[in-house]
Design a protein around this motif. Structure first.
Motif, short mmCIF file in Angstrom:
data_model
loop_
_atom_site.label_atom_id
_atom_site.label_comp_id
_atom_site.label_asym_id
_atom_site.label_seq_id
_atom_site.Cartn_x
_atom_site.Cartn_y
_atom_site.Cartn_z
N GLU A 260 54.90 37.38 46.54
CA GLU A 260 54.09 38.45 47.12
C GLU A 260 53.65 39.50 46.11
O GLU A 260 52.99 40.47 46.49
CB GLU A 260 54.86 39.11 48.27
CG GLU A 260 54.79 38.31 49.56
CD GLU A 260 53.38 38.20 50.11
OE1 GLU A 260 52.71 39.24 50.24
OE2 GLU A 260 52.94 37.08 50.40
N ASP A 261 54.00 39.37 44.84
CA ASP A 261 53.53 40.35 43.85
C ASP A 261 52.02 40.25 43.73
O ASP A 261 51.45 39.16 43.77
CB ASP A 261 54.18 40.10 42.48
CG ASP A 261 55.58 40.70 42.39
OD1 ASP A 261 55.83 41.71 43.08
OD2 ASP A 261 56.41 40.17 41.63
N PRO A 262 51.36 41.41 43.54
CA PRO A 262 49.89 41.38 43.45
C PRO A 262 49.39 40.61 42.22
O PRO A 262 49.98 40.71 41.14
CB PRO A 262 49.51 42.85 43.31
CG PRO A 262 50.70 43.64 43.67
CD PRO A 262 51.89 42.77 43.48
N LEU A 263 48.31 39.86 42.43
CA LEU A 263 47.66 39.14 41.33
C LEU A 263 46.42 39.91 40.88
O LEU A 263 46.19 40.10 39.70
CB LEU A 263 47.27 37.74 41.81
CG LEU A 263 46.46 36.85 40.88
CD1 LEU A 263 47.21 36.59 39.57
CD2 LEU A 263 46.13 35.51 41.55
N PHE A 264 45.63 40.35 41.84
CA PHE A 264 44.43 41.11 41.46
C PHE A 264 43.93 42.00 42.58
O PHE A 264 44.32 41.86 43.74
CB PHE A 264 43.30 40.19 40.99
CG PHE A 264 42.72 39.28 42.05
CD1 PHE A 264 41.72 39.72 42.92
CD2 PHE A 264 43.14 37.95 42.15
CE1 PHE A 264 41.17 38.88 43.87
CE2 PHE A 264 42.59 37.09 43.11
CZ PHE A 264 41.60 37.57 43.97
N ILE A 265 43.06 42.93 42.15
CA ILE A 265 42.31 43.77 43.08
C ILE A 265 40.85 43.38 42.86
O ILE A 265 40.42 43.21 41.73
CB ILE A 265 42.45 45.26 42.73
CG1 ILE A 265 43.90 45.70 42.80
CG2 ILE A 265 41.56 46.12 43.63
CD1 ILE A 265 44.16 47.05 42.12
N LEU A 266 40.10 43.24 43.94
CA LEU A 266 38.67 43.02 43.79
C LEU A 266 37.97 43.86 44.85
O LEU A 266 38.34 43.83 46.02
CB LEU A 266 38.32 41.54 43.96
CG LEU A 266 36.84 41.22 43.78
CD1 LEU A 266 36.37 41.50 42.35
CD2 LEU A 266 36.56 39.76 44.12
N TYR A 267 36.99 44.62 44.41
CA TYR A 267 36.26 45.48 45.34
C TYR A 267 35.21 44.65 46.07
O TYR A 267 34.52 43.83 45.46
CB TYR A 267 35.64 46.66 44.58
CG TYR A 267 36.74 47.58 44.09
CD1 TYR A 267 37.18 48.63 44.90
CD2 TYR A 267 37.40 47.35 42.89
CE1 TYR A 267 38.25 49.44 44.49
CE2 TYR A 267 38.46 48.15 42.47
CZ TYR A 267 38.87 49.20 43.29
OH TYR A 267 39.92 49.98 42.89
N GLY A 277 39.14 48.12 47.78
CA GLY A 277 39.92 47.41 46.77
C GLY A 277 40.83 46.39 47.43
O GLY A 277 41.97 46.67 47.77
N VAL A 278 40.31 45.20 47.60
CA VAL A 278 41.05 44.15 48.30
C VAL A 278 42.12 43.57 47.37
O VAL A 278 41.84 43.22 46.23
CB VAL A 278 40.06 43.06 48.76
CG1 VAL A 278 40.78 41.82 49.23
CG2 VAL A 278 39.14 43.61 49.84
N LEU A 279 43.35 43.48 47.88
CA LEU A 279 44.46 43.03 47.04
C LEU A 279 44.95 41.64 47.44
O LEU A 279 45.20 41.38 48.61
CB LEU A 279 45.60 44.04 47.15
CG LEU A 279 46.75 43.75 46.19
CD1 LEU A 279 46.94 44.93 45.25
CD2 LEU A 279 48.04 43.47 46.94
N HIS A 280 45.09 40.77 46.44
CA HIS A 280 45.60 39.41 46.66
C HIS A 280 46.85 39.14 45.82
O HIS A 280 47.08 39.81 44.82
CB HIS A 280 44.50 38.38 46.34
CG HIS A 280 43.44 38.31 47.39
ND1 HIS A 280 43.68 37.80 48.64
CD2 HIS A 280 42.13 38.69 47.39
CE1 HIS A 280 42.55 37.86 49.37
NE2 HIS A 280 41.60 38.40 48.63
N THR A 281 47.61 38.13 46.23
CA THR A 281 48.94 37.88 45.66
C THR A 281 49.04 36.56 44.88
O THR A 281 48.15 35.73 44.94
CB THR A 281 49.97 37.81 46.80
OG1 THR A 281 49.53 36.78 47.69
CG2 THR A 281 50.06 39.13 47.54
N HIS A 282 50.17 36.39 44.19
CA HIS A 282 50.35 35.21 43.34
C HIS A 282 50.46 33.89 44.10
O HIS A 282 49.79 32.93 43.74
CB HIS A 282 51.59 35.38 42.45
CG HIS A 282 51.28 36.07 41.16
ND1 HIS A 282 51.18 35.43 39.95
CD2 HIS A 282 51.00 37.38 40.89
CE1 HIS A 282 50.88 36.29 39.00
NE2 HIS A 282 50.77 37.48 39.54
N ALA A 283 51.29 33.81 45.14
CA ALA A 283 51.55 32.50 45.74
C ALA A 283 50.55 32.14 46.84
O ALA A 283 49.86 31.12 46.76
CB ALA A 283 52.97 32.43 46.28
N GLY A 284 50.46 32.97 47.87
CA GLY A 284 49.63 32.63 49.03
C GLY A 284 48.18 32.45 48.65
O GLY A 284 47.53 31.46 49.03
#
Ligand code: ATP
Ligand code: MG
Length: 654
Positions: A260-267, A277-284
């Motif tokens: 669940e750690d954040p991978l990136f933010i993308l606007y 600033g949409v936040l996505h994670t490493h695994a899911g």
């Protein structure tokens, strides 16, 4: 579409050569897999996670979700690192395989970067970032053009647990600064200049301007030398990429990241308001994009896969970088534009590089279709097997052109409906299995549970219903929050219809269960008490042979409540006239109804579009409302000058 008009009643079966050897080659298999993915969700995703990802510590539980508070977690307790998934684990079997096949701005300027070379690039840069104090959880802005180093920069951040925030290379200094400030980025990775359609893009100069005012969080910049044009380097702040990595080892121990750690933010592209600033994670996230990339496009080991989007928007993140590299594919990175040097560029590239899967947006398809078929037919295109589209509903005419002229009926088309917020495909056919209907995204991807609700949020059961598109449960690639503003996440997506994720889009589910996106619900007009989707009026206008593109908005009207204002861009060779305006009104009347007839038609040279090719209706709405001074921020537009031209042309609306 929607409450007026009907979906196009045409069905095309996937061609036999696409079905043959496909991962999912018939609808029975799709239905069975889909059923399991929903009814036996944990087991299905456990199996997919084990097949697609390599965890250094296995996860304990598959999912925990609360769609009221927006607490969503997948593969809980697992440890992994996205860069390891995209690089290290391919080295043994695919070290010499081309990871990134780069096509530069000038046709035929290519670079092949193997998985081993990409891995070395990423590891060296990751070491350089770590040495300069970037740590797990720090934010790093990336403002680059379409070069392999852009993907390397993203993966280098992922490797050390930094959260990347890619800012589209077409954005203005103001937009760069807003995004850097919003997520307090510690560093910026940029390049001297970009190239696009024969023109230079002053990337480094824009970063300088963005950072000119003090009070920002940026400690250093790393500058990749691409064109060699001299640029200003600020002593103590800026350093060349090649100098920074010169003495770094080609191995960098990856940070062990929690699922669940954040991978990136993308606007988001901002077509409906201030970017989020949409936040996505490493695994899911990674699992969703790998899995959808594989199944939707039916990816095979020797495919030359090309997504012609820009990495600066989600399509590029998911389907140029993370999905294909996670799957060990060869991914084409295209620096140029579809009309440079002419409208045949895509197909020239397809022939030269042997591209088998090609993914682009309706706006690009329309832009090249209007230049004439000879730009397509002069190339062979025999390598193509799958064509994809994304970004907005594709009008059936453009779909048929893509299918018949580009694909010559030999390729499947996958129309992929999804959002920055969803991480990956939500509604899409599978290339080898799903019968296609022009203009419909077709059916839900595995694990995706769409529902159609009415305005009060009541779920509309069965087929043949029209309403608003929601999701009943989370999926692995779902965004986890709006960076720094969880409340905005909950407010924007989860409170309109409590317990459901609301997409903001209207949709129709037809008699076969196929989904037809009717546009954003904000774009629905209430004309004399009748609800009309702007998308369908635009569809009727674009159906006229003279029209290349159209955008429809509402404006206050004394009698009807809302009047219909149409901005129309003509194809090459046609000129604006009262006669043509009348023909267009007749076309709308015939295709939809008299109520939908535009009150005003303005012929324009161009439409204000976002970086991802979407029409910025909020700007057109302000102009139609007679408040051009309130168009707001236009800096995220592909070409801000079109706004001035449109404002000047208002008086000539017919
Ligand atoms: P913002 O949320 O800031 O307004 P945006 O919605 O334009 O920006 P994206 O996430 O890039 O940013 O776009 C997602 C939207 O694009 C969807 O909600 C939908 O309206 C539209 N869309 C994308 N793909 C398709 C498709 N295949 N068919 C129909 N509509 C699509
Ligand atoms: Mg959106």
């Amino acid at each position: 579409m929607a409450d007026v008009g009907l979906p196009v009643d045409e069905v095309y079966e996937p061609p036999a050569r696409v079905r043959e050897g496909a991962l999912v080659a018939d609808m029975e298999t799709y239905r069975e897999m889909y059923r399991r993915s929903v009814e036996d969700r944990d087991a299905f995703w456990r199996e997919m996670a084990e097949r697609f990802l390599t965890f250094s510590k296995p996860f304990d539980r598959v999912v925990e979700e609360d769609l009221y508070t927006g607490k969503i977690a997948w593969f809980i307790g697992g440890k992994l690192n996205a860069s390891v998934q995209c690089l290290d684990r391919h080295l043994a079997a695919r070290g010499d395989k081309t990871a990134i096949l780069w096509e530069g701005d000038e046709p035929g300027t290519n670079r092949r970067v193997t998985y081993r070379e990409l891995s070395e690039m990423v590891n060296r840069l990751a070491n350089a970032l770590r040495r300069r104090g970037v740590r797990k959880g720090d934010r790093v802005a990336i403002y680059m053009g379409m070069v392999p180093e852009l993907a390397a920069a993203m993966l280098a951040c992922a490797r050390i647990g930094a959260i990347h925030s890619v800012i589209f290379g077409g954005f203005s200094p103001r937009s760069i600064r807003d995004r850097i400030d919003d997520s307090t980025c510690k560093a910026v990775i940029t390049q001297d200049e970009g190239r696009r359609g024969g023109r230079a893009v002053p990337l480094k100069a824009n970063v300088d301007e963005a950072l000119a005012e003090p009070g920002h969080s940026v400690e250093f910049c790393i500058v990749y030398r691409h064109t060699g044009t001299p640029v200003n380097m600020v002593a103590g702040r800026d350093e060349w990429w090649h100098d920074a990595v010169a003495n770094e080892p080609a191995e960098c121990p990856p940070e062990q990241m929690d699922s669940e750690d954040p991978l990136f933010i993308l606007y988001t592209s901002g077509s409906t308001g201030k970017p989020k600033g949409v936040l996505h994670t490493h695994a899911g996230y990674l699992l969703h994009v790998m899995c959808s990339h594989k199944y939707v496009f039916d990816i095979r080991e020797d495919d030359i896969y090309c997504c012609a989007a820009d990495v600066g928007w989600i399509t590029g993140h998911s389907y140029i970088v993370y999905g294909p590299l996670g799957n060990g594919s060869t991914t084409v990175m295209f620096e140029s534009i579809p009309t440079y040097p002419d409208a045949g560029r895509y197909w020239d590239m397809v022939d030269r590089l042997g591209i088998t899967v090609f993914y682009t947006a309706p706006t690009a398809i329309r832009a090249i279709a209007r230049e004439g078929n000879e730009h397509v037919t002069k190339y062979r295109r025999t390598s193509l097997r799958v064509l994809g589209t994304v970004g907005e509903p594709i009008n059936p005419e453009a779909w048929r052109w893509y299918f018949n002229v580009v694909g010559e009926g030999r390729c499947s088309i996958v129309d992929t409906y999804w959002q920055t917020e969803t991480g990956g495909h939500m509604i899409s056919g599978l290339a080898g299995a799903t019968p296609m209907k022009p203009g419909s995204g077709s059916l839900p991807f595995f694990g995706v549970q769409p529902c159609v609700v009415d305005e009060e949020g009541r779920e509309l059961e069965g087929n043949g219903v029209t309403g608003r598109l929601c999701m009943k449960a989370s999926w692995p690639g779902m965004m986890r929050t709006v960076y720094g503003d969880h409340d905005r996440f909950v407010q924007t997506y989860l409170t309109t219809y409590p317990g459901k994720y609301f997409t903001g889009d209207g949709c129709h589910r037809d008699k076969d269960g196929y989904y037809w996106i009717t546009g954003r619900v904000d774009d629905v007009l209430n004309v004399s008490g009748h609800r009309l989707g702007t998308a369908e009026i635009e569809g009727a206008l674009v159906g006229h042979p003279a029209v290349a593109e159209a955008a429809v908005v509402g404006y206050p009207h004394d009698i009807k409540g809302t009047g219909i204002y149409a901005y129309v861009m003509l194809k090459a060779g046609y000129t604006a006239s009262d006669e043509l305006a009348k023909e267009l009104r007749d076309a709308v009347r015939r295709e939809i109804s008299a109520i939908a007839t535009p009150d005003r038609i303005q012929f324009v040279e161009g439409l204000p579009k976002t970086r991802s090719g979407k029409i910025m209706r909020r700007i057109l709405r302000k102009i139609a409302e007679g408040e051009p001074e309130n168009v707001g921020d236009v800096t995220t537009l592909a070409d801000p000058a079109v706004v001035r031209d449109i404002i000047e042309g208002v008086g000539r609306a017919r």
